[in-house]
Write an enzyme that holds these catalytic residues in place. Structure first.
Site, short mmCIF file in Angstrom:
data_model
loop_
_atom_site.label_atom_id
_atom_site.label_comp_id
_atom_site.label_asym_id
_atom_site.label_seq_id
_atom_site.Cartn_x
_atom_site.Cartn_y
_atom_site.Cartn_z
N VAL A 15 0.88 -1.20 0.03
CA VAL A 15 0.11 -0.11 -0.01
C VAL A 15 0.86 1.28 -0.15
O VAL A 15 0.58 2.38 -0.91
CB VAL A 15 -0.74 0.01 1.12
CG1 VAL A 15 -1.53 1.47 1.42
CG2 VAL A 15 -2.05 -1.00 1.00
N LEU A 154 -7.32 -0.70 -2.58
CA LEU A 154 -6.63 -1.32 -3.83
C LEU A 154 -6.40 -2.78 -3.86
O LEU A 154 -6.41 -3.24 -2.52
CB LEU A 154 -4.90 -0.50 -4.08
CG LEU A 154 -4.24 -0.84 -2.91
CD1 LEU A 154 -3.44 -2.20 -2.81
CD2 LEU A 154 -3.06 0.23 -3.18
N GLU A 156 -4.05 -6.01 -4.69
CA GLU A 156 -2.94 -6.30 -5.20
C GLU A 156 -2.91 -6.93 -6.54
O GLU A 156 -3.84 -7.47 -6.91
CB GLU A 156 -2.30 -7.55 -4.19
CG GLU A 156 -1.65 -6.80 -3.16
CD GLU A 156 -1.01 -7.58 -2.09
OE1 GLU A 156 -0.76 -8.72 -2.14
OE2 GLU A 156 -1.32 -7.34 -0.56
N GLY A 261 -7.91 -15.97 -0.02
CA GLY A 261 -6.59 -15.58 0.79
C GLY A 261 -6.31 -14.23 0.92
O GLY A 261 -6.98 -13.36 0.52
N CYS A 264 -5.44 -9.39 3.35
CA CYS A 264 -6.59 -8.35 3.83
C CYS A 264 -8.02 -9.17 4.39
O CYS A 264 -8.53 -9.07 5.55
CB CYS A 264 -6.93 -7.40 2.68
SG CYS A 264 -5.58 -6.38 2.69
N LYS A 324 -3.18 -14.82 -5.26
CA LYS A 324 -3.93 -14.63 -6.43
C LYS A 324 -2.86 -14.19 -7.57
O LYS A 324 -1.67 -14.00 -7.17
CB LYS A 324 -4.94 -13.42 -6.14
CG LYS A 324 -4.45 -12.06 -6.16
CD LYS A 324 -5.55 -11.26 -5.92
CE LYS A 324 -4.94 -9.80 -6.01
NZ LYS A 324 -6.01 -8.84 -5.88
P1 NAD Z 1 3.23 -4.69 3.96
O1 NAD Z 1 3.71 -5.53 5.16
O2 NAD Z 1 3.47 -4.83 2.45
O3 NAD Z 1 4.05 -3.14 4.14
C1 NAD Z 1 4.08 -2.68 5.41
C2 NAD Z 1 5.62 -2.17 5.59
O4 NAD Z 1 5.59 -0.90 6.75
C3 NAD Z 1 6.38 -2.71 5.54
O5 NAD Z 1 7.74 -2.42 4.55
C4 NAD Z 1 7.41 -2.47 7.15
O6 NAD Z 1 8.98 -2.57 6.98
C5 NAD Z 1 6.89 -1.05 7.26
N1 NAD Z 1 7.05 -0.53 8.42
C6 NAD Z 1 6.52 -1.12 9.82
N2 NAD Z 1 6.76 -0.57 10.87
C7 NAD Z 1 7.18 0.76 10.39
C8 NAD Z 1 7.50 1.76 10.98
N3 NAD Z 1 7.54 1.98 12.38
N4 NAD Z 1 7.84 3.04 10.18
C9 NAD Z 1 8.10 2.85 8.69
N5 NAD Z 1 7.65 1.79 8.18
C10 NAD Z 1 7.37 0.79 8.91
O7 NAD Z 1 1.76 -4.26 4.36
P2 NAD Z 1 0.56 -3.87 3.21
O8 NAD Z 1 0.14 -4.92 2.38
O9 NAD Z 1 0.99 -2.57 2.24
O10 NAD Z 1 -0.79 -3.28 4.28
C11 NAD Z 1 -0.51 -2.12 4.92
C12 NAD Z 1 -1.84 -1.96 5.47
O11 NAD Z 1 -2.78 -1.50 4.10
C13 NAD Z 1 -2.44 -2.96 6.34
O12 NAD Z 1 -3.32 -2.23 7.35
C14 NAD Z 1 -3.42 -3.63 5.37
O13 NAD Z 1 -4.35 -4.26 6.16
C15 NAD Z 1 -3.79 -2.29 4.57
N6 NAD Z 1 -4.48 -2.84 3.33
C16 NAD Z 1 -3.65 -3.64 2.45
C17 NAD Z 1 -4.25 -3.94 1.00
C18 NAD Z 1 -3.21 -4.88 0.33
O14 NAD Z 1 -3.74 -5.40 -0.70
N7 NAD Z 1 -2.09 -5.25 0.49
C19 NAD Z 1 -5.06 -3.39 0.70
C20 NAD Z 1 -5.99 -2.30 1.57
C21 NAD Z 1 -5.46 -2.00 2.84
#
Ligand code: NAD
Length: 449
Positions: A15, A154, A156, A261, A264, A324
């Site tokens: 994200v 969004l 993935e 899966g 999210c 996926k």
């Molecule tokens: P991710 O694990 O891919 O990315 C999280 C990033 O944050 C990692 O790179 C991690 O190292 C970094 N991080 C952790 N602590 C930190 C800090 N203190 N300072 C700076 N960086 C830090 O996670 P994601 O899939 O991008 O999801 C992020 C959020 O968005 C989640 O809450 C998820 O539920 C939500 N979300 C995800 C999606 C998706 O499809 N992946 C879609 C919508 C919402």
């Protein structure tokens, strides 16, 4: 281009990276804060550390406007909007683990000068009530930080497109400058007709959880219909086609398969269920949605056993491992449960995925990884199509049949043509579809059914 507001984004994951690159493309200077040195190094070296179609190309274009940092203390004072996009994985209790979110919030409280105009903009998916708790924390600590909820929708594998053309932008605010500033940041998309839902913080938080829970419910519903189809001889693809044409139902998310899966759906559904029960409400429907999904992942093992008998000593090929297609994300992937069960039953499991094998190796060290799908099929008694990557859907099934020792093809995503499989001398079995036996014996190997 009119001067655009500079922003910070915390977290360079699926994200955060897309958000950073997307806003940089719209003209903002973006300060991207990531704690993992390896991710920062990759990005500093010009390499996007995740697989997401189109992201590397866009990063190459806008790299000059993205500045990598490791903590809030390095942010210029002028940055007003700090997007939080860190992970909120499930805690052992099933609640969302908000420790990374609070680490960022505390970092920002400590390093934001008193009186500065700055807001925490929450992109991470958090339980309803989190914003209220954070605002309370600001008040207790005497911080002037503002708060906006801006949940992310969004998908993935389609994330770059979704950033520029989302179904809606949701801004949950308390009515101060910060909500207006976030709306302004999204203005180029809103001017192209993207709907804006401007609402209070709690409703914005709930929109995200409710949307994911509804989509998961739709999947579990069609999976249950598929299971009834199997028992009655109906074809779930035909049923879904006929149902989906009713505009009140719609065609999206009516694809039966081996269960949802990803990071999210799994965590957001269970977080909503726990949020409800912590508030004294038993969300019965979601309990069933979760249970149906878990059982669905395991039904494939029963199908294999029905054809092959005991799986001990058999060789099963898994095609596709990511949760996926078009992503390397393995979080919550059906392949993890399925592979674990197969290994537990004593099967040898070979596997192929176009991009997720590096991540899969860490989660599933017991599999034998092959560098192309035909090698994964060599000597296999059965194959399960787990992820519908286009290259796997388009496999040459005659060539596949030559590689295999047995004849069974389980189409975990209902994307293969049963006739093509049967004509290649293989037995087809989908999810909620009539099985189709091979048209010609493939000769060697174990018996299919
Ligand atoms: P991710 O694990 O891919 O990315 C999280 C990033 O944050 C990692 O790179 C991690 O190292 C970094 N991080 C952790 N602590 C930190 C800090 N203190 N300072 C700076 N960086 C830090 O996670 P994601 O899939 O991008 O999801 C992020 C959020 O968005 C989640 O809450 C998820 O539920 C939500 N979300 C995800 C999606 C998706 O499809 N992946 C879609 C919508 C919402």
């Amino acid at each position: 281009m009119a001067e655009r507001e500079s922003i910070a984004v915390f977290g360079a994951g699926y994200v955060g990276l897309v958000t950073a690159v997307g806003f940089a493309e719209l003209g903002s200077e973006v300060f991207l804060v990531e704690i993992e040195p390896r991710k920062r190094e990759a990005l500093e070296g010009g390499r996007v550390p995740i697989y997401e179609p189109g992201l590397q190309e866009l990063y190459d274009e806008v790299r000059g406007r993205i500045h990598l940092l490791s903590a809030a203390s390095q942010l210029p004072d002028s940055v007003r909007l700090a997007f939080v996009a860190v992970g909120t994985p499930p805690a052992p209790s099933g609640d969302a683990d908000l420790s990374a979110v609070y680490a960022v919030v505390d970092d920002l409280v400590t390093h934001t000068p008193r009186g500065a105009e700055r807001a925490v903009v929450m992109k991470s998916t958090v339980p309803c009530g989190t914003g209220k708790g954070i605002l309370r924390r600001f008040a207790e600590l005497g911080s002037d930080l503002a708060y906006v909820s801006c949940p992310e929708f969004l998908r993935e594998g389609n994330a770059v497109e979704d950033f520029f053309a989302p179904d809606r932008v949701v801004v949950g605010e308390v009515g101060d400058w910060a909500g207006e500033a976030v709306v302004d940041l999204y203005r180029p998309l809103l001017e192209q007709g993207v709907p804006l839902v401007r609402t209070d913080v709690a409703s914005a938080e709930m929109i995200k959880l409710a949307a994911n829970a509804f989509l998961a419910t739709k999947i579990s519903f069609i999976n249950e219909i598929a299971n009834v189809c199997e028992a009655t001889g109906a074809d779930v693809l035909e049923v879904a086609r006929g149902m989906g044409l009713d505009h009140r139902i719609g065609t999206a998310f009516l694809r039966a398969g081996i269960g949802y899966g990803g990071s999210c759906f799994t965590k957001d559904v269970s977080a909503l269920k726990l949020l409800a029960s912590n508030s004294g409400y038993h969300f019965q429907l979601l309990t069933a949605v979760i249970e149906v999904n878990e059982l669905q992942k395991r039904r494939v093992v029963q199908k294999l056993e029905r054809h092959l008998g005991s799986l001990a000593g058999t060789r099963i090929a898994l095609l596709g491992l990511a949760f996926k297609p078009h992503t390397d994300d393995m979080r919550g992937a059906a392949s993890v449960v399925l592979a674990g069960r197969l290994l537990g039953e004593g099967a040898e499991v070979t596997a192929y995925d176009p991009v997720a094998m590096e991540r899969a190796r860490q989660l599933l060290p017991g599999l034998e990884y092959r560098s192309d799908p035909y090698q994964a099929l060599a000597g296999a008694d059965a194959v399960v199509l787990v992820t519908e990557w286009p290259e796997l859907v388009a496999l040459d099934w005659r060539a596949a049949a030559h590689q295999m020792a047995g004849r069974l093809v389980i189409d975990g995503r209902n994307v293969l043509d049963p006739k093509t499989i049967a004509e290649a001398g293989l037995d087809y079995e989908g999810i909620g579809r009539p099985a189709v036996a091979s048209r010609q014996p493939s000769g060697a190997g174990k018996e299919g059914s």
